[in-house]
Design an enzyme around this catalytic site. Structure first.
Site, PDB file in Angstrom:
ATOM      1  N   ASP A 289       7.198   4.129   3.558  1.00  0.00           N
ATOM      2  CA  ASP A 289       6.330   5.226   3.120  1.00  0.00           C
ATOM      3  C   ASP A 289       6.941   6.601   3.365  1.00  0.00           C
ATOM      4  O   ASP A 289       6.443   7.595   2.827  1.00  0.00           O
ATOM      5  CB  ASP A 289       4.989   5.146   3.856  1.00  0.00           C
ATOM      6  CG  ASP A 289       4.247   3.854   3.599  1.00  0.00           C
ATOM      7  OD1 ASP A 289       4.163   3.466   2.429  1.00  0.00           O
ATOM      8  OD2 ASP A 289       3.772   3.229   4.562  1.00  0.00           O
TER       9      ASP A 289
ATOM     10  N   ASP B 139       2.280   4.191   6.825  1.00  0.00           N
ATOM     11  CA  ASP B 139       2.577   3.887   8.220  1.00  0.00           C
ATOM     12  C   ASP B 139       3.972   3.315   8.426  1.00  0.00           C
ATOM     13  O   ASP B 139       4.476   3.276   9.536  1.00  0.00           O
ATOM     14  CB  ASP B 139       1.538   2.911   8.795  1.00  0.00           C
ATOM     15  CG  ASP B 139       1.424   1.646   7.971  1.00  0.00           C
ATOM     16  OD1 ASP B 139       2.224   1.458   7.030  1.00  0.00           O
ATOM     17  OD2 ASP B 139       0.516   0.835   8.245  1.00  0.00           O
TER      18      ASP B 139
ATOM     19  N   ASP C  39      -2.115   3.804   1.318  1.00  0.00           N
ATOM     20  CA  ASP C  39      -1.652   2.452   1.584  1.00  0.00           C
ATOM     21  C   ASP C  39      -2.871   1.537   1.676  1.00  0.00           C
ATOM     22  O   ASP C  39      -3.984   1.993   1.935  1.00  0.00           O
ATOM     23  CB  ASP C  39      -0.876   2.452   2.910  1.00  0.00           C
ATOM     24  CG  ASP C  39      -0.088   1.179   3.122  1.00  0.00           C
ATOM     25  OD1 ASP C  39       0.139   0.458   2.142  1.00  0.00           O
ATOM     26  OD2 ASP C  39       0.282   0.899   4.272  1.00  0.00           O
TER      27      ASP C  39
END
Length: 815
Positions: free
Chosen positions: A545, A541, A230
Site C-alpha cells: 500500500d 497497512d 483496503d
C-alpha cells in the site's frame, strides 16, 4: 517529504535484513541477507522471513504469509510443481516466494531469481521513492489567499501614497497612513488562529482514534471526495468467522464474530442444539478434533480470548464452542494418535483418535477432495444415526451456492472403526468416510462499517474497496456493507494492466471495487482519480500500500496491523484499524475547515472594516483614525484572543450531510465574500462616519482616536457571535457550546479595560477611560453589526435552504 520518503524506503528494506541459509555447492551457509545473490539456493522453514525472490525447487506443506505484499489475510499454500501463465498476478504465483514474506508453516528451498531493487519489494521501494508529494489542499488555498492579501495591501498603500503626493500632502503623513493601511489589511492573528484550529482538530481526532502526522492533513481528510480503502482489517475484522453450517438438510446461521467463542447456532429463526441433531454434533466434533489450533479465555481478563494456530483452525474451534462442545474435553475422550497435516497436494487434513468405541478418523479440507473420499452420509432425521448413500451432486451444488456468496467452504467427514490405529504406525489415507456437512466461513465486516459507508454516501464521498483478494470475496463483502449492488461489475488488476491511463480513468470513474490489485495497480488508480480532479484519501497497512499512500492527497495507515513502511508513507494513522474511525476523522476534518473559515472570516472582515475606515479618511484628507500600534492592539490582542478561542467551536449539526467541496474551491466562496464585504462595510462605514463626526465636532485627534479604538473593540465583541456560524443565528448558539470562547472574550475585555487605566498602556496605545454615556453610544453603534449580519443569515437561508438538521441546534449542547 523527501526525508519521509527516505525513511519509508529504509523501513521497507529493514523487512528483508535478516539472516539467511543458502546452499552453495555442497555447503549450507548462514549468511546475512544482503549477501544473498541470484543463483543461490535459499532454504526456508516455519518462522523464516524470506530475504529474496525465489522460484521453488522443493516444498513440503509450505504455507507463506504474503499479506504485506498482497493484502490477503490468509497464508498461501505454495507448490513447487505448479506451472503458471507468464503474466500470472503476484498473489497467484504459487511456485514463487517473495522477499519480505513470512513462512507460516512447512519448509522448502528455491533458486534465488531477484534481490534488492530487482525484487518485488524493491520495485515497491522504487515506486515509493519516485512519488512526488503535493502540498495539502489547505496550504494551497492559504498560499493563494496570502498572495492576494499581500498584493492588495501593497497595491492599496502605494495607490494612496501616489494620490496623496499628487494632492501635495506631506510625505511623512502619507507614509504613516500607508503603514496603518498595511497593518489593517494584513490579518496578523491568522497564522496563530489557523494553527490553533488545526491543533484542536488534531486533539479531537486523536480522541476518536485518528492520529495526525502532518497538521494540514487534518483539513484534507474533511475535503476528500474519494476514499480508496483496503478490505482486510479495515472494512473487515481480519478474523475468520464461521457464519453458515450445512449438515445435510439442516442449514444453520452462526451468530457471533471473530475468534470469540460467543454466539449460537440458529436455524429458521430458532436456536439449534447440536445435542438434538446427531449429524450436526458429529460435524462440530470432527471440526474440533481435526484441528491444530487453540482457543481459550484469557486468564487475566475474563472478557477476552486468546488463540494460536492457523486462522481456519481457530474459527472451527470457535464454532464448536458456540455449539456447546469443549475441544479440550473432546481430546481427552478421543485420544489423538496420529495426523496427516494439510498440504497443498493433499488438500485435506486428517487426525486419528482412540476412544472407548474403538478408532475415529476426522477429516476436513477442500470439498471436492473430501467428497472423493466419502461413500455415505448420515441420515438427517433427528435422533437418527442411520446411513444413506452420499448424494455427491447435491453436496457439490451446496458448495457452489455458498462459494457464489463469497464464502470459503470446507467439507467435514469422519470414519469410525472397531480398532484404532496402531501406535507409531504410519497413518493411511482416509477412505470410505461418512460425509457430515459443510462449513462456510468469511472474514466478516467490522461493526459499524455499513453505517460508516452510508454516512460517506450522504456526505458525497465515494468509497472504493481496493484489495489484493479475489473478486468474488471482495464483491461479497462489498454487497454486505452496502458498497455495491449484487451483480455489479468488479475491476480487476488484470483489466487495469491492459488499459492505458486514459482508458483507466474512464474505467475507474464510477467503480466501487478493485480486486486482485498489485501495488502498481493501486498507484495508477489513485493517479487516475487525481487527474479527474478528485481529492483522494487512501488507507492501507502493508508494504504493497505504501506507494499509493504516498501518491494520495491523504495517506491513512493502520495503527495495529500496519507496517512501519505504511506508517512512514502516511499522513494519518487510524489507531484501531477501523473504517468507522476514519469516517469520524472525516467529520472532524470538516469541522476543522469550518473553524478555519470562521477564524479567517472574523479577522478579514474586521481588517476590511479598518481598511475602509482608514482609506476613506485618507481619501477625504482627514488624519488617520488609528495609529499603527492601536491597530496591532486591535488585531493581535482584543480580536486575536477571541480569534484563537473561536478555533475551539464545536461542530454544527449535519456536518456529514453536506456535499464534498470542489477541489479548486477557494477559502472565500460566494457566501464568505458576501459576509466579509458586508461586515467590513458596516465596520468601515460606521467607523468613518464616527471619525468624520468627531473631526467636525472639533475633537482633538488623540481624543477621537481613543473613541475609535473603543468603538472597534465593541465591534469585535459583538462580531464574534456572528462568526460562530454561517447559517445559525447567534441567539440560538449557547455560550456553553464553546466555554473557551466565552472566557476568551471576557479575558479580551478585561485586558482592554485594564489597558485603559494603566499609565504604561495609556501612553503606548493613546487610550483613556470613557464616561458611561459614551460607552452606551458606542455600544449602540457597534450593535448594528449584529442586526445587519443576522438579516444576511436570514436572507441566505431563504435563498439557499440548508438541510433541516444543519440549521437546528440544542441550546446547551456541545454539538
Amino acid at each position: 517529504n523527501e526525508f519521509r520518503a527516505e525513511r519509508a524506503v529504509q523501513a521497507l528494506f529493514r523487512l528483508v535484513r535478516t539472516r539467511a541459509r543458502v546452499r552453495r555447492g555442497k555447503r549450507v551457509l548462514d549468511v546475512d541477507s544482503e549477501e544473498v545473490v541470484p543463483g543461490d539456493l535459499l532454504l526456508v522453514e516455519s518462522g523464516t522471513r524470506v530475504s529474496a525472490d525465489l522460484r521453488l525447487v522443493e516444498s513440503h506443506a509450505l504455507r507463506v504469509d504474503e499479506s504485506l505484499l498482497t493484502g490477503e489475510s490468509l497464508p498461501v499454500d505454495k507448490e513447487c510443481a505448479r506451472v503458471l501463465p507468464e503474466k500470472a498476478p503476484l498473489a497467484e504465483r504459487l511456485n514463487m516466494l517473495f522477499a519480505g514474506s513470512m513462512v507460516a508453516s512447512g519448509r522448502g528451498f528455491g533458486l534465488v531469481v531477484a534481490t534488492g531493487m530487482r525484487s518485488e519489494v524493491g520495485a515497491i521501494a522504487g515506486q515509493l521513492a519516485a512519488v512526488p508529494r503535493e502540498p495539502p489542499p489547505l496550504l494551497r488555498r492559504m498560499e493563494r489567499f496570502a498572495r492576494v492579501i499581500g498584493v492588495a495591501a501593497i497595491g492599496l498603500s502605494a495607490l494612496l501614497v501616489g494620490m496623496g503626493s499628487l494632492r501635495g500632502e506631506p510625505l511623512g503623513e502619507l507614509l504613516l497612513g500607508a503603514i496603518a493601511l498595511a497593518v489593517s489589511a494584513v490579518p496578523e492573528g491568522l497564522p496563530v488562529g489557523l494553527t490553533v484550529a488545526l491543533a484542536v482538530a488534531v486533539s479531537r481526532m486523536a480522541r476518536r482514534g485518528v492520529v495526525v502526522r502532518q497538521l494540514p492533513a487534518v483539513e484534507a481528510l474533511g475535503s476528500c471526495g474519494v476514499i480508496g480503502t483496503d478490505k482486510t482489517g479495515t472494512l473487515t475484522r481480519n478474523e475468520l468467522t464461521v457464519e453458515r453450517v450445512v449438515a445435510g438438510g439442516l442449514s444453520c446461521e452462526v451468530t457471533g464474530l471473530g475468534y470469540a467463542a460467543e454466539g449460537s447456532l440458529v436455524g429458521r429463526g430458532k436456536p439449534v442444539l447440536p445435542a438434538e441433531h446427531p449429524r450436526l454434533f458429529r460435524l462440530l466434533r470432527a471440526a474440533a478434533l481435526a484441528n491444530e489450533g487453540s482457543l481459550s479465555r484469557r486468564i487475566d481478563d475474563s472478557e477476552g480470548w486468546e488463540w494460536s494456530g492457523d486462522p481456519t483452525d481457530v474459527a472451527l474451534l470457535a464454532l464448536a464452542m458456540k455449539g456447546g462442545l469443549d475441544p479440550v474435553e473432546l481430546r481427552d475422550v478421543h485420544e489423538p494418535l496420529a495426523e496427516l497435516p494439510f498440504e497443498p497436494e493433499r488438500r485435506y487434513a486428517a487426525t486419528f483418535h482412540r476412544d472407548e468405541a474403538g478408532g475415529l478418523t476426522c477429516v476436513k479440507g477442500a470439498p471436492e477432495r473430501v467428497l472423493e473420499m466419502c461413500t455415505a452420509e448420515l441420515d438427517d432425521a433427528p435422533e437418527s444415526s442411520g446411513m444413506r448413500p452420499l448424494d455427491r451432486e447435491q453436496a457439490l451444488a451446496q458448495v457452489d451456492a455458498l462459494m457464489r456468496e463469497g464464502y470459503r467452504v470446507l467439507a467435514v467427514a469422519e470414519a469410525e472403526a472397531s480398532e484404532p490405529l496402531e501406535p507409531g504406525a504410519a497413518p493411511p489415507e482416509p477412505s470410505e468416510l461418512v460425509f457430515l456437512g459443510l462449513v462456510a466461513m468469511t472474514d466478516p465486516p467490522r461493526e459499524g462499517v455499513t453505517e460508516a459507508v452510508a454516512a460517506c454516501r450522504r456526505a458525497g464521498i465515494r468509497v472504493v474497496m481496493i484489495t489484493g483478494d479475489h473478486a468474488t470475496t471482495a464483491s461479497a463483502i462489498a454487497v454486505r456493507i452496502g458498497l455495491m449492488a449484487p451483480g455489479e461489475a468488479v475491476v480487476t488488476g488484470e483489466e487495469i494492466a491492459a488499459l492505458d491511463d486514459a482508458a483507466l480513468g474512464e474505467r475507474v470513474a464510477d467503480c466501487v471495487v478493485v480486486a486482485r490489485a498489485t501495488p502498481t495497480d493501486k498507484l495508477r488508480v489513485v493517479r487516475a482519480w487525481q487527474q479527474a480532479g478528485e481529492l483522494v484519501a487512501v488507507t492501507g497497512d502493508g508494504v504493497n500500500d505504501a506507494p499509493a499512500l504516498r501518491q494520495a492527497d491523504l495517506g491513512v495507515a493502520m495503527g495495529r496491523a500496519g507496517t512501519d513502511v505504511a506508517r512512514e508513507a502516511a499522513d494519518l494513522v487510524v489507531t484501531d484499524d477501523d473504517f468507522s474511525s476514519l469516517v469520524a476523522g472525516v467529520e472532524e476534518g470538516r469541522v476543522a475547515y469550518d473553524n478555519v473559515r470562521k477564524v479567517t472570516y472574523l479577522l478579514i472582515s474586521t481588517g476590511a472594516g479598518e481598511v475602509i475606515c482608514v482609506t476613506a479618511a485618507l481619501a477625504f484628507g482627514l488624519p488617520v483614525p488609528f495609529t499603527a500600534v492601536q491597530l496591532l492592539w486591535l488585531n493581535l490582542v482584543t480580536n486575536g484572543i477571541q480569534d484563537v478561542a473561536l478555533a475551539f467551536e464545536a461542530r454544527e449539526p449535519g456536518v456529514l450531510d453536506r456535499p464534498v467541496r470542489p477541489t479548486r474551491e477557494r477559502v472565500f466562496d460566494r457566501i464568505m465574500i458576501e459576509r466579509t464585504l458586508l461586515g467590513g462595510a458596516v465596520f468601515g462605514v460606521i467607523g468613518f462616519a464616527a471619525w468624520l463626526g468627531y473631526m467636525n465636532e472639533g475633537r482633538s485627534v488623540p481624543e477621537a482616536r481613543n473613541l475609535m479604538v473603543q468603538l472597534f473593540v465593541l465591534f469585535e465583541i459583538f462580531h464574534i457571535g456572528n462568526a460562530r456560524s454561517e447559517r445559525i443565528s447567534l441567539f440560538r448558539l449557547s455560550p456553553r457550546r464553546n466555554p473557551i470562547l466565552l472566557f476568551g472574550t471576557l479575558a479580551a475585555i478585561g485586558l482592554h479595560v485594564g489597558a485603559l487605566y494603566l499609565p504604561f498602556t495609556q501612553k503606548l496605545l493613546g487610550v483613556a477611560p470613557l464616561r458611561v454615556d459614551e460607552w452606551v453610544t458606542l455600544a449602540a453603534m457597534a450593535a448594528t453589526i449584529v442586526v445587519v449580519m443576522e438579516t444576511h443569515k436570514l436572507w441566505s437561508n431563504r435563498r439557499e435552504p440548508a438541510p433541516a438538521e444543519a440549521t437546528g441546534i440544542r441550546a446547551g449542547g456541545r454539538g
